[in-house]
Scaffold this motif. Structure first.
Motif, mmCIF file in Angstrom:
data_model
loop_
_atom_site.group_PDB
_atom_site.id
_atom_site.type_symbol
_atom_site.label_atom_id
_atom_site.label_comp_id
_atom_site.label_asym_id
_atom_site.label_seq_id
_atom_site.Cartn_x
_atom_site.Cartn_y
_atom_site.Cartn_z
ATOM 1 N N VAL A 150 15.381 -62.758 -52.025
ATOM 2 C CA VAL A 150 15.440 -63.150 -50.623
ATOM 3 C C VAL A 150 14.242 -62.243 -50.098
ATOM 4 O O VAL A 150 13.498 -63.063 -49.101
ATOM 5 N N LEU A 151 13.655 -60.936 -50.294
ATOM 6 C CA LEU A 151 13.645 -60.390 -50.560
ATOM 7 C C LEU A 151 11.803 -60.308 -50.061
ATOM 8 O O LEU A 151 11.014 -60.215 -49.986
ATOM 9 N N VAL A 152 11.183 -61.013 -51.535
ATOM 10 C CA VAL A 152 10.500 -61.576 -52.358
ATOM 11 C C VAL A 152 9.712 -62.197 -51.085
ATOM 12 O O VAL A 152 8.347 -62.448 -51.296
ATOM 13 N N ILE A 153 10.497 -63.618 -51.663
ATOM 14 C CA ILE A 153 9.475 -64.378 -50.637
ATOM 15 C C ILE A 153 9.542 -64.641 -48.630
ATOM 16 O O ILE A 153 8.943 -64.283 -48.740
ATOM 17 N N VAL A 154 10.488 -63.606 -48.495
ATOM 18 C CA VAL A 154 10.409 -63.009 -46.952
ATOM 19 C C VAL A 154 8.636 -62.433 -46.828
ATOM 20 O O VAL A 154 8.409 -62.706 -45.780
ATOM 21 N N LEU A 155 8.697 -61.170 -47.507
ATOM 22 C CA LEU A 155 7.478 -60.911 -47.776
ATOM 23 C C LEU A 155 6.454 -61.970 -47.898
ATOM 24 O O LEU A 155 5.320 -61.292 -47.701
ATOM 25 N N SER A 156 6.910 -62.827 -48.954
ATOM 26 C CA SER A 156 5.106 -63.741 -49.808
ATOM 27 C C SER A 156 4.823 -63.642 -48.972
ATOM 28 O O SER A 156 3.870 -64.712 -48.752
ATOM 29 N N LEU A 157 5.709 -65.373 -47.784
ATOM 30 C CA LEU A 157 5.526 -65.819 -46.692
ATOM 31 C C LEU A 157 3.810 -65.416 -45.961
ATOM 32 O O LEU A 157 3.261 -65.946 -45.211
ATOM 33 N N PRO A 158 4.747 -64.440 -45.214
ATOM 34 C CA PRO A 158 3.440 -64.064 -44.095
ATOM 35 C C PRO A 158 1.789 -63.415 -44.544
ATOM 36 O O PRO A 158 1.135 -63.744 -44.156
ATOM 37 N N ALA A 159 1.885 -62.976 -45.769
ATOM 38 C CA ALA A 159 1.421 -62.392 -47.083
ATOM 39 C C ALA A 159 0.058 -64.061 -47.136
ATOM 40 O O ALA A 159 -0.811 -64.439 -47.287
ATOM 41 N N LEU A 160 0.543 -64.919 -47.532
ATOM 42 C CA LEU A 160 0.663 -66.645 -47.773
ATOM 43 C C LEU A 160 -0.115 -67.202 -47.096
ATOM 44 O O LEU A 160 -0.945 -67.131 -46.401
#
Length: 116
Positions: free
Chosen positions: A5-15
């Motif tokens: 969940v942490l990876v998903i939440v942090l990867s969305l703003p980067a994407l």
């Protein structure tokens, strides 16, 4: 599970930021202009909604306007303002779609708005 969940939440703003940089490169508009424009739009929307929320709450307490519709409309605009302040075009698109939703439209809302 928490790590996923942490990876998903942090990867969305980067994407989202990557998509915005790519769009800025394609259109020729500087990236800082895209980011600062949406930040300013979100800030203005949030400040204006703060004042509107107060008037809607008072109107709801006095029975001039349905309380739930006013809260729903204010919540939608605050969420859209925060999405506009996030860096990225995908979040801006979601915010614009959220603002364009035809919520609070109908005879009950029209009657409450005409009493003003």
């Amino acid at each position: 599970m928490r790590f996923v969940v942490l990876v998903i939440v942090l990867s969305l703003p980067a994407l989202d930021l990557y998509v915005t940089a790519h769009l800025a490169r394609i259109t020729g508009v500087p990236l800082w202009l895209w980011l600062s424009g949406s930040l300013a739009a979100g800030w203005v929307l949030l400040r204006s909604e703060r004042l509107e929320f107060r008037t809607r709450t008072v109107a709801g307490l006095h029975g001039e306007q349905p309380r739930l519709r006013g809260m729903l409309d204010s919540g939608r605009k605050v969420l859209a303002a925060f999405l506009l302040m996030l860096p990225g075009m995908v979040s801006d698109l979601i915010a614009v779609l959220l603002l364009a939703l035809p919520l609070n439209v109908g005879p009950a809302y029209a009657r409450a708005g005409s009493r003003r």
